[in-house]
Motif scaffolding. Structure first.
Motif, PDB file in Angstrom:
ATOM      1  N   ALA A  89     -26.985 -17.990 -59.632  1.00 37.94           N
ATOM      2  CA  ALA A  89     -28.330 -18.087 -59.054  1.00 37.94           C
ATOM      3  C   ALA A  89     -28.988 -19.417 -59.422  1.00 37.94           C
ATOM      4  O   ALA A  89     -29.686 -20.018 -58.600  1.00 37.94           O
ATOM      5  CB  ALA A  89     -29.189 -16.910 -59.528  1.00 37.94           C
ATOM      6  N   LYS A  92     -27.719 -22.085 -57.294  1.00 39.85           N
ATOM      7  CA  LYS A  92     -28.318 -21.969 -55.946  1.00 39.85           C
ATOM      8  C   LYS A  92     -29.821 -22.224 -55.978  1.00 39.85           C
ATOM      9  O   LYS A  92     -30.498 -22.043 -54.986  1.00 39.85           O
ATOM     10  CB  LYS A  92     -28.037 -20.582 -55.371  1.00 39.85           C
ATOM     11  N   GLU A  93     -30.327 -22.622 -57.169  1.00 40.10           N
ATOM     12  CA  GLU A  93     -31.730 -22.933 -57.396  1.00 40.10           C
ATOM     13  C   GLU A  93     -32.662 -21.772 -57.054  1.00 40.10           C
ATOM     14  O   GLU A  93     -33.727 -21.946 -56.481  1.00 40.10           O
ATOM     15  CB  GLU A  93     -32.128 -24.220 -56.669  1.00 40.10           C
ATOM     16  N   GLN A  94     -32.244 -20.570 -57.447  1.00 36.62           N
ATOM     17  CA  GLN A  94     -33.064 -19.377 -57.293  1.00 36.62           C
ATOM     18  C   GLN A  94     -33.963 -19.233 -58.513  1.00 36.62           C
ATOM     19  O   GLN A  94     -33.468 -19.233 -59.641  1.00 36.62           O
ATOM     20  CB  GLN A  94     -32.185 -18.126 -57.152  1.00 36.62           C
ATOM     21  N   ARG A  95     -35.244 -19.085 -58.296  1.00 31.86           N
ATOM     22  CA  ARG A  95     -36.213 -18.995 -59.396  1.00 31.86           C
ATOM     23  C   ARG A  95     -35.861 -17.873 -60.374  1.00 31.86           C
ATOM     24  O   ARG A  95     -35.905 -18.056 -61.584  1.00 31.86           O
ATOM     25  CB  ARG A  95     -37.606 -18.793 -58.808  1.00 31.86           C
ATOM     26  N   TRP A  96     -35.483 -16.701 -59.865  1.00 31.69           N
ATOM     27  CA  TRP A  96     -35.171 -15.554 -60.719  1.00 31.69           C
ATOM     28  C   TRP A  96     -33.962 -15.827 -61.611  1.00 31.69           C
ATOM     29  O   TRP A  96     -33.863 -15.297 -62.713  1.00 31.69           O
ATOM     30  CB  TRP A  96     -34.971 -14.281 -59.894  1.00 31.69           C
ATOM     31  N   GLY A  97     -33.048 -16.674 -61.153  1.00 33.12           N
ATOM     32  CA  GLY A  97     -31.884 -17.030 -61.963  1.00 33.12           C
ATOM     33  C   GLY A  97     -32.283 -17.825 -63.195  1.00 33.12           C
ATOM     34  O   GLY A  97     -31.795 -17.570 -64.295  1.00 33.12           O
ATOM     35  N   TYR A  98     -33.181 -18.790 -63.001  1.00 31.23           N
ATOM     36  CA  TYR A  98     -33.665 -19.579 -64.131  1.00 31.23           C
ATOM     37  C   TYR A  98     -34.368 -18.686 -65.149  1.00 31.23           C
ATOM     38  O   TYR A  98     -34.114 -18.774 -66.355  1.00 31.23           O
ATOM     39  CB  TYR A  98     -34.651 -20.656 -63.657  1.00 31.23           C
ATOM     40  N   TYR A 142     -36.370 -25.959 -64.685  1.00 38.18           N
ATOM     41  CA  TYR A 142     -37.297 -25.045 -64.019  1.00 38.18           C
ATOM     42  C   TYR A 142     -38.605 -25.767 -63.715  1.00 38.18           C
ATOM     43  O   TYR A 142     -39.140 -25.679 -62.605  1.00 38.18           O
ATOM     44  CB  TYR A 142     -37.552 -23.821 -64.899  1.00 38.18           C
ATOM     45  N   HIS A 145     -38.174 -28.171 -60.821  1.00 38.75           N
ATOM     46  CA  HIS A 145     -37.968 -27.573 -59.502  1.00 38.75           C
ATOM     47  C   HIS A 145     -39.119 -26.694 -59.021  1.00 38.75           C
ATOM     48  O   HIS A 145     -39.327 -26.570 -57.818  1.00 38.75           O
ATOM     49  CB  HIS A 145     -36.684 -26.736 -59.497  1.00 38.75           C
TER      50      HIS A 145
END
Length: 164
Positions: A89, A92-98, A142, A145
Motif C-alpha cells: 500500500a 502504491k502511495e495509499q494513505r492507510w498504508g503509511y 507521509y 505526500h
C-alpha cells in the motif's frame, strides 16, 4: 536520496515479512519439514552413519520443531502478511498504508526494545533501531505526500495564498 533509502528499507522489510510468513507456514508442517531435513541429509548420513554434524543438525531441527506452537505459526503468518500488505500500500502511495505501517512498526520497535532490555541481546536493539529508522522515513514521506506545504504566503489584498 531519502526516497531511495526509504524504498530500499521497505524492500528489505518486505522480504523479511515474506520469510516470516513462510516460516510460519513451515511451523504448521513439522512432520514434512523433518522429512525434508532427513532427505537433504540422507547422503551425508549414508556416508558416515554417526556423522556428528549431520546428526546434531537433525536433532536440533527436531527439537526446534517440537517446541513450535500453532499460535506462534499463525502469528508469524498474519504478522508477515500484514506487513506485506501495508508495504504494498505504501508503494502504491495509499494513505492507510503509511499510517498502518507507521503504527505496526512503532509497536514492534517498542516490543523489540523491551525484549532487548530484558535479554540484553544486541540484535533486539538493532531490529528496533531499523524499525524506528523506517518509522522516521515513513513520517517524512507521509508529510511530503499528504500534508500540504505550510510555506504558502497570502497575497496582499487577496484571499488566496500564493506559493513561493
Amino acid at each position: 536520496m531519502t526516497d531511495i533509502i526509504f524504498r530500499i528499507s521497505l524492500i528489505i522489510k518486505g522480504l523479511d515479512a515474506i520469510l516470516e510468513s513462510l516460516a510460519g507456514i513451515l511451523l504448521l508442517m513439522p512432520f514434512q519439514v523433518s522429512r525434508l531435513i532427513s532427505f537433504l541429509l540422507q547422503h551425508e548420513l549414508a556416508m558416515e552413519a554417526k556423522h556428528h554434524t549431520a546428526a546434531h543438525f537433525e536433532h536440533a531441527a527436531a527439537v526446534a520443531l517440537q517446541h513450535a506452537t500453532t499460535m506462534g505459526a499463525i502469528y508469524l503468518i498474519f504478522h508477515g502478511v500484514a506487513k506485506v500488505v501495508l508495504i504494498a500500500a505504501v508503494f502504491k502511495e495509499q494513505r492507510w498504508g503509511y499510517l498502518g505501517l507507521f503504527a505496526v512498526l512503532s509497536l514492534f520497535a517498542l516490543l523489540e526494545l523491551s525484549r532487548g532490555v530484558m535479554t540484553g541481546q544486541f540484535l533486539d536493539y538493532a531490529f528496533a533501531g531499523f524499525d524506528l529508522f523506517i518509522v522516521y522515513l515513513i513520517a517524512k514521506e507521509y508529510k511530503m505526500h499528504f500534508i500540504p506545504a505550510q510555506n504558502a504566503k497570502p497575497i496582499p489584498g487577496g484571499s488566496k495564498p500564493a506559493a513561493d
